[in-house]
Design a protein around this motif. Structure first.
Motif, PDB file in Angstrom:
ATOM      1  N   LYS A   7       0.834  -1.207   0.000  1.00 19.37           N
ATOM      2  CA  LYS A   7       0.000   0.000   0.000  1.00 19.37           C
ATOM      3  C   LYS A   7       0.866   1.253   0.000  1.00 19.37           C
ATOM      4  O   LYS A   7       0.559   2.229  -0.687  1.00 19.37           O
ATOM      5  CB  LYS A   7      -0.918   0.026   1.222  1.00 19.37           C
ATOM      6  N   ALA A   8       1.944   1.235   0.767  1.00 20.55           N
ATOM      7  CA  ALA A   8       2.850   2.389   0.817  1.00 20.55           C
ATOM      8  C   ALA A   8       3.509   2.601  -0.540  1.00 20.55           C
ATOM      9  O   ALA A   8       3.641   3.741  -0.994  1.00 20.55           O
ATOM     10  CB  ALA A   8       3.900   2.194   1.906  1.00 20.55           C
ATOM     11  N   ASP A   9       3.924   1.524  -1.192  1.00 18.02           N
ATOM     12  CA  ASP A   9       4.521   1.637  -2.520  1.00 18.02           C
ATOM     13  C   ASP A   9       3.524   2.231  -3.514  1.00 18.02           C
ATOM     14  O   ASP A   9       3.864   3.104  -4.311  1.00 18.02           O
ATOM     15  CB  ASP A   9       4.991   0.276  -3.027  1.00 18.02           C
ATOM     16  N   HIS A  10       2.293   1.753  -3.458  1.00 18.20           N
ATOM     17  CA  HIS A  10       1.259   2.247  -4.367  1.00 18.20           C
ATOM     18  C   HIS A  10       0.970   3.729  -4.114  1.00 18.20           C
ATOM     19  O   HIS A  10       0.880   4.517  -5.050  1.00 18.20           O
ATOM     20  CB  HIS A  10      -0.012   1.419  -4.213  1.00 18.20           C
ATOM     21  N   ARG A  11       0.851   4.109  -2.852  1.00 14.88           N
ATOM     22  CA  ARG A  11       0.560   5.502  -2.510  1.00 14.88           C
ATOM     23  C   ARG A  11       1.698   6.413  -2.946  1.00 14.88           C
ATOM     24  O   ARG A  11       1.465   7.498  -3.467  1.00 14.88           O
ATOM     25  CB  ARG A  11       0.320   5.656  -1.016  1.00 14.88           C
ATOM     26  N   ALA A  12       2.932   5.989  -2.747  1.00 14.42           N
ATOM     27  CA  ALA A  12       4.080   6.805  -3.162  1.00 14.42           C
ATOM     28  C   ALA A  12       4.100   6.978  -4.677  1.00 14.42           C
ATOM     29  O   ALA A  12       4.322   8.083  -5.178  1.00 14.42           O
ATOM     30  CB  ALA A  12       5.380   6.177  -2.674  1.00 14.42           C
ATOM     31  N   GLY A  13       3.861   5.916  -5.395  1.00  9.64           N
ATOM     32  CA  GLY A  13       3.837   6.003  -6.857  1.00  9.64           C
ATOM     33  C   GLY A  13       2.720   6.890  -7.372  1.00  9.64           C
ATOM     34  O   GLY A  13       2.910   7.699  -8.286  1.00  9.64           O
ATOM     35  N   LEU A  14       1.546   6.761  -6.784  1.00 14.51           N
ATOM     36  CA  LEU A  14       0.402   7.576  -7.193  1.00 14.51           C
ATOM     37  C   LEU A  14       0.632   9.051  -6.883  1.00 14.51           C
ATOM     38  O   LEU A  14       0.354   9.931  -7.708  1.00 14.51           O
ATOM     39  CB  LEU A  14      -0.867   7.079  -6.502  1.00 14.51           C
ATOM     40  N   THR A  15       1.177   9.339  -5.713  1.00 12.31           N
ATOM     41  CA  THR A  15       1.455  10.718  -5.334  1.00 12.31           C
ATOM     42  C   THR A  15       2.536  11.313  -6.222  1.00 12.31           C
ATOM     43  O   THR A  15       2.440  12.473  -6.636  1.00 12.31           O
ATOM     44  CB  THR A  15       1.874  10.789  -3.851  1.00 12.31           C
ATOM     45  N   LEU A  16       3.556  10.529  -6.541  1.00  8.97           N
ATOM     46  CA  LEU A  16       4.616  11.000  -7.430  1.00  8.97           C
ATOM     47  C   LEU A  16       4.059  11.299  -8.820  1.00  8.97           C
ATOM     48  O   LEU A  16       4.396  12.326  -9.421  1.00  8.97           O
ATOM     49  CB  LEU A  16       5.736   9.967  -7.507  1.00  8.97           C
ATOM     50  N   ALA A  17       3.197  10.452  -9.330  1.00  7.52           N
ATOM     51  CA  ALA A  17       2.604  10.680 -10.648  1.00  7.52           C
ATOM     52  C   ALA A  17       1.720  11.932 -10.642  1.00  7.52           C
ATOM     53  O   ALA A  17       1.750  12.724 -11.594  1.00  7.52           O
ATOM     54  CB  ALA A  17       1.787   9.464 -11.070  1.00  7.52           C
ATOM     55  N   THR A  18       0.959  12.128  -9.578  1.00  7.84           N
ATOM     56  CA  THR A  18       0.089  13.300  -9.485  1.00  7.84           C
ATOM     57  C   THR A  18       0.902  14.576  -9.408  1.00  7.84           C
ATOM     58  O   THR A  18       0.598  15.567 -10.089  1.00  7.84           O
ATOM     59  CB  THR A  18      -0.833  13.173  -8.253  1.00  7.84           C
ATOM     60  N   LEU A  19       1.925  14.582  -8.584  1.00  4.44           N
ATOM     61  CA  LEU A  19       2.773  15.762  -8.457  1.00  4.44           C
ATOM     62  C   LEU A  19       3.514  16.039  -9.767  1.00  4.44           C
ATOM     63  O   LEU A  19       3.643  17.193 -10.183  1.00  4.44           O
ATOM     64  CB  LEU A  19       3.764  15.583  -7.314  1.00  4.44           C
ATOM     65  N   GLY A  20       3.963  15.001 -10.422  1.00  7.13           N
ATOM     66  CA  GLY A  20       4.622  15.172 -11.722  1.00  7.13           C
ATOM     67  C   GLY A  20       3.685  15.762 -12.760  1.00  7.13           C
ATOM     68  O   GLY A  20       4.083  16.622 -13.556  1.00  7.13           O
ATOM     69  N   ALA A  21       2.431  15.331 -12.759  1.00  4.73           N
ATOM     70  CA  ALA A  21       1.446  15.880 -13.701  1.00  4.73           C
ATOM     71  C   ALA A  21       1.170  17.351 -13.404  1.00  4.73           C
ATOM     72  O   ALA A  21       1.054  18.168 -14.329  1.00  4.73           O
ATOM     73  CB  ALA A  21       0.157  15.067 -13.630  1.00  4.73           C
ATOM     74  N   ALA A  22       1.063  17.708 -12.119  1.00  5.45           N
ATOM     75  CA  ALA A  22       0.838  19.105 -11.757  1.00  5.45           C
ATOM     76  C   ALA A  22       2.018  19.973 -12.172  1.00  5.45           C
ATOM     77  O   ALA A  22       1.841  21.083 -12.700  1.00  5.45           O
ATOM     78  CB  ALA A  22       0.587  19.228 -10.260  1.00  5.45           C
ATOM     79  N   LEU A  23       3.229  19.493 -11.950  1.00  5.12           N
ATOM     80  CA  LEU A  23       4.420  20.238 -12.338  1.00  5.12           C
ATOM     81  C   LEU A  23       4.513  20.362 -13.853  1.00  5.12           C
ATOM     82  O   LEU A  23       4.847  21.431 -14.375  1.00  5.12           O
ATOM     83  CB  LEU A  23       5.676  19.567 -11.777  1.00  5.12           C
ATOM     84  N   ALA A  24       4.195  19.298 -14.572  1.00  2.00           N
ATOM     85  CA  ALA A  24       4.222  19.338 -16.033  1.00  2.00           C
ATOM     86  C   ALA A  24       3.184  20.332 -16.567  1.00  2.00           C
ATOM     87  O   ALA A  24       3.459  21.073 -17.518  1.00  2.00           O
ATOM     88  CB  ALA A  24       3.970  17.954 -16.608  1.00  2.00           C
ATOM     89  N   ALA A  25       2.014  20.365 -15.959  1.00  2.00           N
ATOM     90  CA  ALA A  25       0.979  21.318 -16.379  1.00  2.00           C
ATOM     91  C   ALA A  25       1.431  22.754 -16.143  1.00  2.00           C
ATOM     92  O   ALA A  25       1.220  23.632 -16.993  1.00  2.00           O
ATOM     93  CB  ALA A  25      -0.320  21.043 -15.637  1.00  2.00           C
ATOM     94  N   LEU A  26       2.062  22.996 -14.998  1.00  6.03           N
ATOM     95  CA  LEU A  26       2.549  24.346 -14.700  1.00  6.03           C
ATOM     96  C   LEU A  26       3.644  24.757 -15.678  1.00  6.03           C
ATOM     97  O   LEU A  26       3.617  25.871 -16.222  1.00  6.03           O
ATOM     98  CB  LEU A  26       3.069  24.419 -13.263  1.00  6.03           C
ATOM     99  N   LEU A  27       4.603  23.879 -15.924  1.00  3.81           N
ATOM    100  CA  LEU A  27       5.685  24.201 -16.844  1.00  3.81           C
ATOM    101  C   LEU A  27       5.182  24.382 -18.271  1.00  3.81           C
ATOM    102  O   LEU A  27       5.677  25.248 -19.010  1.00  3.81           O
ATOM    103  CB  LEU A  27       6.769  23.126 -16.787  1.00  3.81           C
ATOM    104  N   THR A  28       4.193  23.603 -18.667  1.00  2.00           N
ATOM    105  CA  THR A  28       3.600  23.759 -19.993  1.00  2.00           C
ATOM    106  C   THR A  28       2.900  25.104 -20.114  1.00  2.00           C
ATOM    107  O   THR A  28       3.038  25.795 -21.127  1.00  2.00           O
ATOM    108  CB  THR A  28       2.613  22.614 -20.282  1.00  2.00           C
ATOM    109  N   ALA A  29       2.150  25.487 -19.066  1.00  2.36           N
ATOM    110  CA  ALA A  29       1.457  26.776 -19.084  1.00  2.36           C
ATOM    111  C   ALA A  29       2.446  27.934 -19.152  1.00  2.36           C
ATOM    112  O   ALA A  29       2.202  28.933 -19.836  1.00  2.36           O
ATOM    113  CB  ALA A  29       0.563  26.911 -17.849  1.00  2.36           C
ATOM    114  N   ILE A  30       3.580  27.805 -18.478  1.00  4.23           N
ATOM    115  CA  ILE A  30       4.603  28.855 -18.533  1.00  4.23           C
ATOM    116  C   ILE A  30       5.263  28.871 -19.907  1.00  4.23           C
ATOM    117  O   ILE A  30       5.483  29.933 -20.498  1.00  4.23           O
ATOM    118  CB  ILE A  30       5.641  28.663 -17.410  1.00  4.23           C
TER     119      ILE A  30
END
Length: 136
Positions: free
Chosen positions: A27-50
């Protein structure tokens, strides 16, 4: 120490069974992977918008720029902690002591909590900086 479900694990007279520890580690592995993917998507969206020019931080006033770039800087510790939490855990063979798995699980949960705190700072500060910059 408490688990993500609010259960107390430290202070109990008996350790958790190895199957429960392995399930909690998964469960910890899954949560870490999911959180990393979500944060990466948010960062990618911000960098794309800039990059596209939808958000132009260089045209913002000083305070909104400071908020935005401080938020971007808060993303780095979150990414590092999440990448450390997604590192492979020890091989879970029948010979692996449950204490090692329990310790690994606790370390992963702690890193995930810390990363989520940094991620919340990232989202809050960049959103506040972007909104303040658009309104100024």
């Amino acid at each position: 120490m408490t688990t993500l479900h609010g259960e107390h694990t430290a202070g109990l007279g008996r350790p958790l069974p190895p199957e429960a520890v392995r399930a909690e580690l998964a469960k910890a592995d899954h949560r870490a992977g999911l959180t990393l993917a979500t944060l990466g998507a948010a960062l990618a969206a911000l960098l794309t918008a800039i990059a596209v020019g939808v958000i132009t931080p260089t045209q913002y006033a000083a305070i909104p720029q400071l908020l935005l770039w401080t938020g971007c800087a808060a993303c780095a510790p979150s990414l590092v902690l999440l990448s450390l939490a997604t590192r492979p855990h020890p091989a879970t063979t029948a010979d692996t002591p449950p204490q090692l798995l329990t310790r690994t699980t606790h370390v992963k949960h702690r890193r995930i909590r810390q990363a989520m705190t940094w991620g919340a700072a990232f989202l809050t500060l960049t959103s506040a900086g972007t909104l303040a910059g658009l309104l100024s």
